[in-house]
Design an enzyme around this catalytic site. Structure first.
Site, mmCIF file in Angstrom:
data_model
loop_
_atom_site.group_PDB
_atom_site.id
_atom_site.type_symbol
_atom_site.label_atom_id
_atom_site.label_comp_id
_atom_site.label_asym_id
_atom_site.label_seq_id
_atom_site.Cartn_x
_atom_site.Cartn_y
_atom_site.Cartn_z
ATOM 1 C CG ASP A 285 -1.706 1.014 1.114
ATOM 2 O OD1 ASP A 285 -1.680 2.050 0.592
ATOM 3 O OD2 ASP A 285 -2.788 1.289 2.397
ATOM 4 C CE LYS A 292 -0.485 3.703 3.232
ATOM 5 N NZ LYS A 292 -1.012 4.364 4.662
ATOM 6 C CG ASP A 303 -2.613 -2.642 3.629
ATOM 7 O OD1 ASP A 303 -3.585 -2.614 4.442
ATOM 8 O OD2 ASP A 303 -2.440 -1.695 3.007
ATOM 9 C CD GLU A 364 -5.194 0.285 0.504
ATOM 10 O OE1 GLU A 364 -5.450 2.191 0.796
ATOM 11 O OE2 GLU A 364 -4.708 -0.354 1.444
ATOM 12 N NE ARG A 366 -11.615 3.671 4.391
ATOM 13 C CZ ARG A 366 -12.224 3.935 5.104
ATOM 14 N NH1 ARG A 366 -12.998 5.030 4.856
ATOM 15 N NH2 ARG A 366 -10.829 3.991 5.577
HETATM 16 N N1 BES Z 1 -3.250 0.330 5.156
HETATM 17 C C1 BES Z 1 -3.683 1.579 5.355
HETATM 18 C C2 BES Z 1 -3.854 1.420 7.090
HETATM 19 C C3 BES Z 1 -2.670 1.095 7.724
HETATM 20 C C4 BES Z 1 -2.035 2.387 8.294
HETATM 21 C C5 BES Z 1 -2.334 -0.059 8.679
HETATM 22 C C6 BES Z 1 -0.693 2.190 9.561
HETATM 23 C C7 BES Z 1 -1.693 -0.154 9.517
HETATM 24 C C8 BES Z 1 -0.752 0.862 9.723
HETATM 25 C C9 BES Z 1 -5.050 1.822 4.921
HETATM 26 O O1 BES Z 1 -5.122 1.502 3.903
HETATM 27 C C10 BES Z 1 -4.951 3.743 5.136
HETATM 28 O O2 BES Z 1 -4.186 4.249 4.558
HETATM 29 N N2 BES Z 1 -5.607 3.925 5.402
HETATM 30 C C11 BES Z 1 -5.998 5.748 6.026
HETATM 31 C C12 BES Z 1 -7.103 6.108 5.387
HETATM 32 C C13 BES Z 1 -7.446 7.024 5.678
HETATM 33 C C14 BES Z 1 -6.908 7.297 4.572
HETATM 34 C C15 BES Z 1 -9.347 8.045 5.478
HETATM 35 C C16 BES Z 1 -4.971 6.024 7.497
HETATM 36 O O3 BES Z 1 -5.503 5.707 8.177
HETATM 37 O O4 BES Z 1 -4.517 6.946 6.879
HETATM 38 ZN ZN ZN Z 2 -4.271 -0.406 3.258
HETATM 39 MN MN MN Z 3 -3.710 3.156 2.112
#
Ligand code: BES
Ligand code: ZN
Ligand code: MN
Length: 510
Positions: A285, A292, A303, A364, A366
């Site tokens: 991811d 990111k 992920d 992504e 969801r």
């Molecule tokens: N895979 C990430 C969530 C994640 C973050 C898992 C840190 C483990 C550690 C997910 O796809 C994500 O990026 N979520 C975002 C959502 C936001 C953009 C609404 C997040 O948590 O920042």
């Molecule tokens: Zn993710």
């Molecule tokens: Mn993500």
């Protein structure tokens, strides 16, 4: 780089047996005995001490063992014992002997055995009863703890260190009384669960250039062959034909072909509705166009931990021949930026027919889950549980201890809470209240894919809830529990123990 076929993966699996055996007569490299803080001996330690003419008490009297849970002391060549060594393991205060001291003692003993390079051991910790817990509970913890301590992930290191110390044989012994059927069953369940956890752990630890969506599909094929499971793998064109616009949108920036894996285990009558486990399988991811930050981005290889855990759970259930029907559904792809990648502002049509405005391409998980969840409707499931490293907000809310749990059915939520306590792989329920839904409002589509910073894990779950109205459904956010960072970096294999325990309890098998 040379490619690593799934079959090259080596697992360091200790085999265990369980029997009644007088400790002084155990012919073994290492006898493992529990000792409470303050010098009180467990029953097995008493028997060994008597045969060794007080040598254990003598060593304890010197103050060489703190007795704290997990502390250890190694003694050699004691008189009167058939064993070459004795490993004393601190259990803490007798009156406080509960779940955590038992687990700490198991970890301490396992680490000491590993350091020792013991080839075999006879372990008298399985007969200990933590307060309010059965012997079966202790045995399951013991087997999982030992197998975890001997787990290695070194197939990508070329400087082969001396061969990883492998406990070839472990005997779980009790000093007296017959081995009960419950104990035998607990051992069988725990060994299969440990196999499932090892698979999940290795898939989680594999780097994202090896563990691609195609690799996961190959791994599912291997499981299907080994355990005679049903397998279907949907390709991109199948997803397009079905109308999985949300899942497809996440795959657009990637050169890796996406897969939707459906793996079925039938251990019960055909008429019995299956438990469906859906696992998020983002093999890497980057965030996509909503890129990111660079720091620690490597951790996004985890992920796909949800996917790994549902494949691991299926392996465990099939391995123990559980009388249940269960299906693992794994939507898997990479989330990459690129010329073809989805943009913030894109609107896509999901398999359910609802439209989604993608405001952040990093939300992504969801998007791939919503189409996979809709797809499970055709399996006429009893219940559906999705497992996903879904939100950073869940790590902030619950840290690395509890998995976040959401459900649209309180009975299912209660079952998951209880299974989590039982497996000691615990979940904490979070709200799915209607009040949060408005955060997903969009001016341009039926909903947005993000709900802003407040309650980020809740709005992610609310998003999924819009695709599960026809299902009895729960969502597990494992972002904080599936892996560890820092020096101990690696997959935890959670929530494999929880999923296995849940499915067994749900089927009334235990
Ligand atoms: N895979 C990430 C969530 C994640 C973050 C898992 C840190 C483990 C550690 C997910 O796809 C994500 O990026 N979520 C975002 C959502 C936001 C953009 C609404 C997040 O948590 O920042
Ligand atoms: Zn993710
Ligand atoms: Mn993500």
């Amino acid at each position: 780089m040379r490619s690593f076929a799934p079959s090259e993966r080596r697992e360091n699996a200790v085999e265990f047996s369980i029997k009644t055996l007088a400790p002084e007569r155990a012919k073994t490299g290492c006898l493992v005995l529990g000792v409470y803080q303050g010098g009180a001996l467990t029953r097995a330690a008493q028997l060994a001490d008597r045969a060794a003419r007080g040598a254990l008490r003598g060593a304890l009297a010197l103050g060489d063992l703190s007795g704290k849970p997990g502390s250890t002391l190694l003694l050699r060549e004691l008189p009167g014992l058939a064993a070459q060594r004795v490993l004393l393991v601190g259990l803490g205060e007798r009156k406080d002997f509960g779940e955590q001291p038992l687990r700490d003692a198991v970890r301490g003993a396992a680490n000491a055995l590993r350091e020792l390079g013991a080839k075999d051991a006879v372990v008298y910790l399985g007969e200990l009863r933590a307060a309010r817990r059965s012997q079966a509970w202790g045995l399951r913890q013991l087997v999982l703890g030992l197998r975890e301590a001997f787990y290695r992930f070194d197939q990508l290191k070329t400087q082969k260190k001396p061969p990883a110390p492998a406990l070839a044989a472990g005997t779980l012994a009790q000093g007296e009384g017959p081995v009960t059927l419950q104990a035998q069953a607990a051992l069988k369940e725990a060994l299969a669960t440990a196999d499932g956890a090892a698979l999940a752990r290795t898939l989680g630890n594999l780097p994202p250039n090896i563990c691609t969506p195609s690799y996961l599909a190959e791994e599912a094929k291997k499981l299907a062959r080994q355990y005679k499971l049903g397998l279907q793998v949907l390709e991109r064109r199948d997803m397009e034909k079905l109308g999985m616009g949300a899942l497809i949108s996440v795959t657009r920036g990637s050169h890796q072909p996406p897969k939707l894996i459906v793996l079925r285990y039938n251990g019960a009558a055909k008429s019995k509705k299956p438990v469906v486990l859906v696992g998020k399988g983002i093999t890497f991811d980057t965030g996509g166009i909503s890129l990111k930050p660079a720091a620690e981005m490597d951790e996004m290889k985890y992920d796909m931990s949800g996917a790994a855990s549902v494949l691991g759970a299926l392996r465990a259930l099939a391995g123990m021949k559980a009388p249940v029907n269960a299906i693992a559904v794994v939507p898997t792809c990479e989330n990459m930026p690129g010329g073809g990648a989805s943009r913030p502002g894109d609107v896509v049509t999901t398999l359910s027919g609802q439209t989604v405005e993608i405001l952040n391409t990093d939300a992504e998980g969801r998007l791939i889950l919503c189409d996979a969840l809709t797809y499970t409707e055709r399996m006429q499931p009893d219940v559906v549980i999705d497992v996903a490293t879904l939100t950073g907000a869940c790590v902030i809310a619950l840290g690395h201890v509890a998995t976040g749990m959401f459900a649209n059915d309180q009975k299912l939520a209660d079952e998951l809470l209880a299974a989590g306590e039982d497996a000691w792989d615990r979940v904490w329920q979070m709200p799915l209240w209607e009040d949060y839904q408005e955060q997903l409002r969009s001016n341009f589509a039926d909903m947005a894919n993000i709900g802003g910073r407040p309650a980020g894990s809740v709005t992610a779950a609310c998003f999924l809830s819009r695709f599960t109205k026809k299902l009895r459904w729960a969502h597990l956010d494992i972002a904080g529990t599936a892996w560890k960072g820092g020096r101990e970096k690696g997959s935890t294999a959670r929530p494999v123990p929880l999923l296995v325990r849940f499915v067994l309890r749900h089927a009334g098998a235990k």
